[in-house]
Design an enzyme around this catalytic site. Sequence first.
Site, short mmCIF file in Angstrom:
data_model
loop_
_atom_site.label_atom_id
_atom_site.label_comp_id
_atom_site.label_asym_id
_atom_site.label_seq_id
_atom_site.Cartn_x
_atom_site.Cartn_y
_atom_site.Cartn_z
N VAL A 11 32.69 28.43 39.18
CA VAL A 11 32.94 28.62 37.76
C VAL A 11 31.98 29.68 37.23
O VAL A 11 30.78 29.61 37.50
CB VAL A 11 32.76 27.30 36.98
CG1 VAL A 11 33.06 27.49 35.52
CG2 VAL A 11 33.66 26.22 37.56
N CYS A 12 32.51 30.64 36.51
CA CYS A 12 31.70 31.74 36.04
C CYS A 12 32.12 32.15 34.63
O CYS A 12 32.92 31.46 34.01
CB CYS A 12 31.84 32.90 37.00
SG CYS A 12 33.57 33.35 37.25
N ASN A 13 31.62 33.28 34.21
CA ASN A 13 31.95 33.76 32.87
C ASN A 13 33.35 34.38 32.85
O ASN A 13 34.23 33.90 32.16
CB ASN A 13 30.89 34.75 32.39
CG ASN A 13 30.92 34.95 30.90
OD1 ASN A 13 31.29 34.06 30.15
ND2 ASN A 13 30.51 36.12 30.46
N THR A 18 31.66 36.62 40.61
CA THR A 18 31.85 35.43 41.44
C THR A 18 32.98 35.67 42.45
O THR A 18 32.98 35.08 43.52
CB THR A 18 32.11 34.19 40.56
OG1 THR A 18 31.09 34.15 39.56
CG2 THR A 18 32.05 32.93 41.35
N ALA A 47 34.86 29.68 33.16
CA ALA A 47 34.52 28.34 32.68
C ALA A 47 35.54 27.81 31.68
O ALA A 47 35.85 26.62 31.66
CB ALA A 47 33.13 28.36 32.06
#
Length: 114
Positions: A11-13, A18, A47
């Site tokens: 999970v990233c921005n 990622t 996210a």
Amino acid sequence: MNIDRLYILLVCNLGASTGVMVTKMKEIAVKSEKLKNVDIRIEAHPAGEIQEYIEDFDVIMVGPQIKHKFAELKKLADEVEKPIQVIDTQDYGTVNGGNILKDAIIMKLESAEK
């Protein structure tokens, strides 16, 4: 290793940096003798989309750039009984997919013991 499946959600921005990590982790998994019989799926998603994907994965790993959202994400993960942790900043920064994959395996094994 007593796992037959390892589905990892990063999970990233936004998913860009990622995505590079996903590629590296997949390369390592394919070359690993210990993981050759394990069904592995690794994906990265923002996210804001975690609720769409969380139930399909075994472990949730949070990019260090959004660790400020960890409490909120952990609440969602706890609701569906999924282990979650923030990816080590140094491993993330150096794209050390091996260490991150190892952390995911440990998370999966520990959650299976519960």
